[in-house]
Design a protein around this motif. Sequence first.
Motif, PDB file in Angstrom:
ATOM      1  N   VAL A   1      -0.407 -16.264   1.606  1.00 43.17           N
ATOM      2  CA  VAL A   1       0.956 -15.792   1.799  1.00 43.17           C
ATOM      3  C   VAL A   1       1.638 -15.427   0.484  1.00 43.17           C
ATOM      4  CG1 VAL A   1       3.225 -16.587   2.494  1.00 43.17           C
ATOM      5  CG2 VAL A   1       1.301 -16.930   3.987  1.00 43.17           C
ATOM      6  N   SER A   2       1.381 -16.181  -0.570  1.00 40.16           N
ATOM      7  CA  SER A   2       1.963 -15.845  -1.873  1.00 40.16           C
ATOM      8  C   SER A   2       1.550 -14.456  -2.293  1.00 40.16           C
ATOM      9  CB  SER A   2       1.519 -16.839  -2.938  1.00 40.16           C
ATOM     10  OG  SER A   2       1.963 -18.124  -2.642  1.00 40.16           O
ATOM     11  N   ALA A   3       0.285 -14.122  -2.084  1.00 37.52           N
ATOM     12  CA  ALA A   3      -0.191 -12.797  -2.455  1.00 37.52           C
ATOM     13  C   ALA A   3       0.533 -11.737  -1.642  1.00 37.52           C
ATOM     14  CB  ALA A   3      -1.702 -12.697  -2.247  1.00 37.52           C
ATOM     15  N   SER A   4       0.737 -12.016  -0.359  1.00 35.67           N
ATOM     16  CA  SER A   4       1.414 -11.035   0.491  1.00 35.67           C
ATOM     17  C   SER A   4       2.826 -10.777  -0.006  1.00 35.67           C
ATOM     18  CB  SER A   4       1.454 -11.523   1.941  1.00 35.67           C
ATOM     19  OG  SER A   4       0.164 -11.693   2.443  1.00 35.67           O
ATOM     20  N   ILE A   5       3.540 -11.840  -0.332  1.00 33.26           N
ATOM     21  CA  ILE A   5       4.899 -11.666  -0.849  1.00 33.26           C
ATOM     22  C   ILE A   5       4.849 -10.903  -2.162  1.00 33.26           C
ATOM     23  CG2 ILE A   5       6.950 -12.840  -1.682  1.00 33.26           C
ATOM     24  CD1 ILE A   5       6.647 -13.012   1.259  1.00 33.26           C
ATOM     25  N   ALA A   6       3.858 -11.188  -2.964  1.00 29.54           N
ATOM     26  CA  ALA A   6       3.731 -10.479  -4.238  1.00 29.54           C
ATOM     27  C   ALA A   6       3.507  -8.993  -4.007  1.00 29.54           C
ATOM     28  CB  ALA A   6       2.597 -11.082  -5.052  1.00 29.54           C
ATOM     29  N   THR A   7       2.717  -8.637  -2.996  1.00 36.81           N
ATOM     30  CA  THR A   7       2.522  -7.210  -2.719  1.00 36.81           C
ATOM     31  C   THR A   7       3.828  -6.588  -2.247  1.00 36.81           C
ATOM     32  OG1 THR A   7       1.827  -7.568  -0.422  1.00 36.81           O
ATOM     33  CG2 THR A   7       0.097  -7.464  -2.097  1.00 36.81           C
ATOM     34  N   PHE A   8       4.639  -7.390  -1.579  1.00 34.53           N
ATOM     35  CA  PHE A   8       5.950  -6.891  -1.191  1.00 34.53           C
ATOM     36  C   PHE A   8       6.768  -6.565  -2.431  1.00 34.53           C
ATOM     37  CE2 PHE A   8       8.437  -6.306   2.546  1.00 34.53           C
ATOM     38  CZ  PHE A   8       9.747  -6.323   2.118  1.00 34.53           C
ATOM     39  N   ALA A   9       6.656  -7.441  -3.420  1.00 28.95           N
ATOM     40  CA  ALA A   9       7.361  -7.193  -4.671  1.00 28.95           C
ATOM     41  C   ALA A   9       6.851  -5.915  -5.327  1.00 28.95           C
ATOM     42  CB  ALA A   9       7.195  -8.383  -5.615  1.00 28.95           C
ATOM     43  N   VAL A  10       5.554  -5.659  -5.213  1.00 26.93           N
ATOM     44  CA  VAL A  10       4.984  -4.422  -5.769  1.00 26.93           C
ATOM     45  C   VAL A  10       5.654  -3.215  -5.133  1.00 26.93           C
ATOM     46  CG1 VAL A  10       2.918  -2.992  -5.847  1.00 26.93           C
ATOM     47  CG2 VAL A  10       2.766  -5.418  -6.386  1.00 26.93           C
TER      48      VAL A  10
ATOM     49  N   ASN B   1       0.803  -1.222   0.000  1.00 30.43           N
ATOM     50  CA  ASN B   1       0.000   0.000   0.000  1.00 30.43           C
ATOM     51  C   ASN B   1       0.832   1.267   0.000  1.00 30.43           C
ATOM     52  OD1 ASN B   1      -2.047  -2.026   0.540  1.00 30.43           O
ATOM     53  ND2 ASN B   1      -3.362  -0.250   0.876  1.00 30.43           N
ATOM     54  N   VAL B   2       2.027   1.190   0.558  1.00 30.43           N
ATOM     55  CA  VAL B   2       2.868   2.377   0.544  1.00 30.43           C
ATOM     56  C   VAL B   2       3.281   2.716  -0.884  1.00 30.43           C
ATOM     57  CG1 VAL B   2       5.126   3.236   1.253  1.00 30.43           C
ATOM     58  CG2 VAL B   2       3.643   2.156   2.909  1.00 30.43           C
ATOM     59  N   ALA B   3       3.351   1.711  -1.733  1.00 31.84           N
ATOM     60  CA  ALA B   3       3.617   1.981  -3.152  1.00 31.84           C
ATOM     61  C   ALA B   3       2.501   2.827  -3.738  1.00 31.84           C
ATOM     62  CB  ALA B   3       3.754   0.673  -3.927  1.00 31.84           C
ATOM     63  N   PHE B   4       1.269   2.530  -3.344  1.00 25.84           N
ATOM     64  CA  PHE B   4       0.142   3.323  -3.843  1.00 25.84           C
ATOM     65  C   PHE B   4       0.172   4.731  -3.279  1.00 25.84           C
ATOM     66  CE2 PHE B   4      -1.051  -0.224  -5.972  1.00 25.84           C
ATOM     67  CZ  PHE B   4      -1.456  -1.286  -5.186  1.00 25.84           C
ATOM     68  N   MET B   5       0.634   4.846  -2.041  1.00 20.74           N
ATOM     69  CA  MET B   5       0.819   6.180  -1.477  1.00 20.74           C
ATOM     70  C   MET B   5       1.815   6.961  -2.326  1.00 20.74           C
ATOM     71  SD  MET B   5       0.957   5.407   2.645  1.00 20.74           S
ATOM     72  CE  MET B   5       1.126   7.111   3.168  1.00 20.74           C
ATOM     73  N   ALA B   6       2.893   6.279  -2.711  1.00 18.53           N
ATOM     74  CA  ALA B   6       3.918   6.941  -3.526  1.00 18.53           C
ATOM     75  C   ALA B   6       3.341   7.392  -4.862  1.00 18.53           C
ATOM     76  CB  ALA B   6       5.097   6.006  -3.748  1.00 18.53           C
ATOM     77  N   VAL B   7       2.563   6.500  -5.472  1.00 22.24           N
ATOM     78  CA  VAL B   7       1.965   6.849  -6.769  1.00 22.24           C
ATOM     79  C   VAL B   7       1.086   8.088  -6.626  1.00 22.24           C
ATOM     80  CG1 VAL B   7       0.299   6.119  -8.513  1.00 22.24           C
ATOM     81  CG2 VAL B   7       2.065   4.538  -7.747  1.00 22.24           C
ATOM     82  N   GLY B   8       0.238   8.055  -5.601  1.00 22.41           N
ATOM     83  CA  GLY B   8      -0.630   9.207  -5.366  1.00 22.41           C
ATOM     84  C   GLY B   8       0.171  10.470  -5.149  1.00 22.41           C
ATOM     85  N   ALA B   9       1.216  10.363  -4.352  1.00 20.00           N
ATOM     86  CA  ALA B   9       2.027  11.538  -4.036  1.00 20.00           C
ATOM     87  C   ALA B   9       2.675  12.111  -5.286  1.00 20.00           C
ATOM     88  CB  ALA B   9       3.084  11.163  -3.007  1.00 20.00           C
ATOM     89  N   TYR B  10       3.310  11.251  -6.055  1.00 17.37           N
ATOM     90  CA  TYR B  10       4.023  11.745  -7.236  1.00 17.37           C
ATOM     91  C   TYR B  10       3.071  12.325  -8.276  1.00 17.37           C
ATOM     92  CZ  TYR B  10       8.808  10.419  -6.120  1.00 17.37           C
ATOM     93  OH  TYR B  10      10.060  10.367  -5.567  1.00 17.37           O
ATOM     94  N   VAL B  11       1.946  11.640  -8.511  1.00 16.64           N
ATOM     95  CA  VAL B  11       0.998  12.135  -9.515  1.00 16.64           C
ATOM     96  C   VAL B  11       0.454  13.497  -9.111  1.00 16.64           C
ATOM     97  CG1 VAL B  11      -1.288  11.743 -10.508  1.00 16.64           C
ATOM     98  CG2 VAL B  11       0.369   9.885 -10.439  1.00 16.64           C
ATOM     99  N   SER B  12       0.063  13.598  -7.855  1.00 20.70           N
ATOM    100  CA  SER B  12      -0.464  14.878  -7.396  1.00 20.70           C
ATOM    101  C   SER B  12       0.606  15.961  -7.451  1.00 20.70           C
ATOM    102  CB  SER B  12      -1.004  14.741  -5.974  1.00 20.70           C
ATOM    103  OG  SER B  12      -1.430  15.988  -5.500  1.00 20.70           O
ATOM    104  N   ALA B  13       1.814  15.596  -7.071  1.00 19.37           N
ATOM    105  CA  ALA B  13       2.901  16.578  -7.112  1.00 19.37           C
ATOM    106  C   ALA B  13       3.121  17.073  -8.527  1.00 19.37           C
ATOM    107  CB  ALA B  13       4.178  15.947  -6.562  1.00 19.37           C
TER     108      ALA B  13
END
Lengths: 346, 294, 249
Positions: free
Chosen positions: A140-149, A73-85
């Motif tokens: 758990v696989s999904a969780s690791i995948a989100t980590f990769a995101v 989710n922090v990746a999505f925070m980053a996306v939001g931040a950069y786009v808005s910026a």
Amino acid sequence: MAPADVTKAHDYGILPRLWPLVALLAIVALIALSASFAPIVLQRRATQGLINLVAVVGLYVFVGNSGVLSFGNVAFMAVGAYVSALLTMKPTAKAVFLPDLPGLIAHAEWPTLAGGLAGGSAAAVVAFLVGLPLMRLSGVSASIATFAVLVVAYIVLGNWTAVTGGQNSLMGLPAYVDLWTALGWALAAIVIAFVYQETRSALQLRASREDEAAAQAAGVNVVRHRLIAFVISALLSGIAGVLLAHFLGIVRVENFYLDLTFLIVAMLIIGGRGSLTGAVAGAVVIAVLTELLRQIEIGFQIGQTTIGAPPGVGDVILALIMLLIILFRPNGLAGGRELTWPFGRG
Amino acid sequence: MEHFVQTLVDAVSVGSLYALTALGIGLIFGVMRLINFAHGELITFAAYALLALFGLPTPVMLFGAIVVAVALALITERAAFRPLRNADPTTLLISSFAVSFFLQKLLILVVGSRLKGLDFLPTLGRQIAIMGVRLQLLQITTILVSAVLLVALTWFLRSTRLGLQMRAAAEDFRMARVLGVRANRVIAVAFALSGILAAAVSCLIVVQTGVVQPRMGLQLVVIAFVGTVIGGLGSLTGAALGGFLVGAASILLQALLPPDLRVFREAFVFVAVALILLFRPQGLIPARGLKERI
Amino acid sequence: MTKRVPLLCVSGLVVRYGAVTAVRGVDLAIGEGEIVSIVGPNGAGKTSLVSAVAGMVALTAGSVAFAGEPLAGIALEDVVSQGIALVPEGRHIFASLTVTENLLLGATVRGDADGVRADLDRSFDMFPILGARRRQPAGQLSGGEQQQLAIARALISRPRLLMLDEPSLGLAPAVVDRVYVLLRTVREGGVTILLIEQNAERVFGLADHVHVMSGGEFGLSGTAAEIKADRRFDAAYFGVHMHETVGDR
């Protein structure tokens, strides 16, 4: 984990059912209100706390309903931040930091609200695209995948120098986020999360949380409901990122990586990942705690000497609390339950 | 031609490192269904052990690194993971995340967050010529050490009584216990082995980068995790293969990609992983008997 | 007639999982050398009973004594060294391990390597098909062969009591016949047998004593001949207590 205990209140009129929402909104508003009388330093901390609340609520929307932990989710925070910026920074500032920006974006100067909503939407879109393959993975696989995101976002945003400035900070963002803006969005986030978790899709998703095989056998399309939760979660996280960027006035990719992920996840776990009350509780408790720890690190003056803890103690204590909670009270402070109507039945 | 061979050797060398890391993670996952984020801290702490013991003879330094990694592994197992043995996989994942951060922040508290240089075994930085191709001694060493560890681990699992018990526990933990396999022993051995693997990786990384910093382990395991998922959670061969492929792909992409895309190579690898998972969510070599819980 | 101490003595066993009571106060005594069978439909509590004796689930109340010694609080891993071997429902052989490796795991609690090797050969004599496939992964065996493997694996720990939970499940009748013949041979070797089955008809030819279990309790008990002839059998099997169970929810 017991799902939000709403069906019992169902029989007793609409107010008991809305009680968790009303109570949470009231509590958060009250906290913000009391902070507004405090010195400006405390107000800024409260604003930060409200922004974190939006982030935790965003994370909760996915984790709480699907039972799958997301590190992304922090990746999505980053996306939001950069786009808005990128959309709201003055073209003159953009020329300084991002000389290679494509013309359309370089000259854009959107109103802050539009920029913010665009940030949230961009995060949601990314989540949708990423979620299409990801939500098919289980547990758990999904969780690791989100980590990769998270890692991919960090690599891409941190190296796409033309568009994001890479490792350098983007400065000069309109810093429009004050206590009341943050409060407004915090309340909105709570409402959105509450409304969502009352929907049929969320109910079916929570049914799959306990026993995925059984839910699928009953015809529940787990992947689709997970994706919906993921996208809404990203929307809120994106907004949180927007708020953070326009509160600090700068965007740095380093701010949107592991430390922030740990903080948000810790808030959700400590508060209780099974309910919206837990998410809010986590944000509030951690905000108070970090304030306390900050004070301890600054130290107290006794005569000529300052007795304080070495810097970094706060992080260790936070990690320790998270560990203790998961060991002894794995459902967190709220224990998977929402605030219940205190005035009895009927 | 020489460049091609050099790139290949580099890819195998880096792939081996990630394979060893992924194996350490896979061992624990096999017996406990736990994805051990804290494995990264084993690597980091082992490196700091090398730093602390610097100046002493090399075998002592190596021994110290191994002892620290194994001890830390066993302590985390006893304190944080044993109480959660029957918890659901997500709770286990959260706890390992918490343990990882706790250890990392504790380390930063004690030694600070700045990186420190460590000139360990600089002779391995030499170049040697094999069949006319100039290769780094370190790369050869990495490949050899990885091969030896792999063979040793395979021998242990296939030919010893304890290894057999571990394989049985990984497939059906409860049934193994019904037959008398001691849960605590098997899990402790798995953690100890993962500590040894972590120490080996740590030493090789320190020689390669010459730097010790609190985040070094975490950076490695992030990539190794993705390798284990793509290789197939629960199967050791899959973990090693997945780790190897991810590591090797990273190097190959570095060689093949145009210069301005090179920094994104890890992102490409992950995207490729996502695509593979799209078509084969259970991984390349899924484990036999893996319950749907995962 | 002198009363010998029963090999297995269960009194007042209660097993509860949260709100569900699976076993409601069962008394069971098995003498050495006997074949005792518990029959009953799905959900009767048979597996819970056996699991509690084997230490796989905690008993809520009651006691279990084996060879005169109480079994309370013994860890799951220690039960087999007491002399109780369980062939669980679904067999649970290790599919990725070879037949030999599966058997060796059965000998986990034994310390005498030579004795184990001798017993391995004896297993291959008793179960020739296992001998023929000794190096193959157990997952490649047929259902009946896996059942034989599960039994052989349990026997190699030299148990005094062998408990089998629905060994005939999923097997063709001819195969089940062979398994039951095997069990007779096992008993002749001095091993006491507790046999759980859904199909009551089959056990009548094998068991000495039969208990009919339904809704967590024993309905009828007696020798195989007595139960077979008893007209109350059907009611007991399908649950005289059925309505009570429903009301308890």
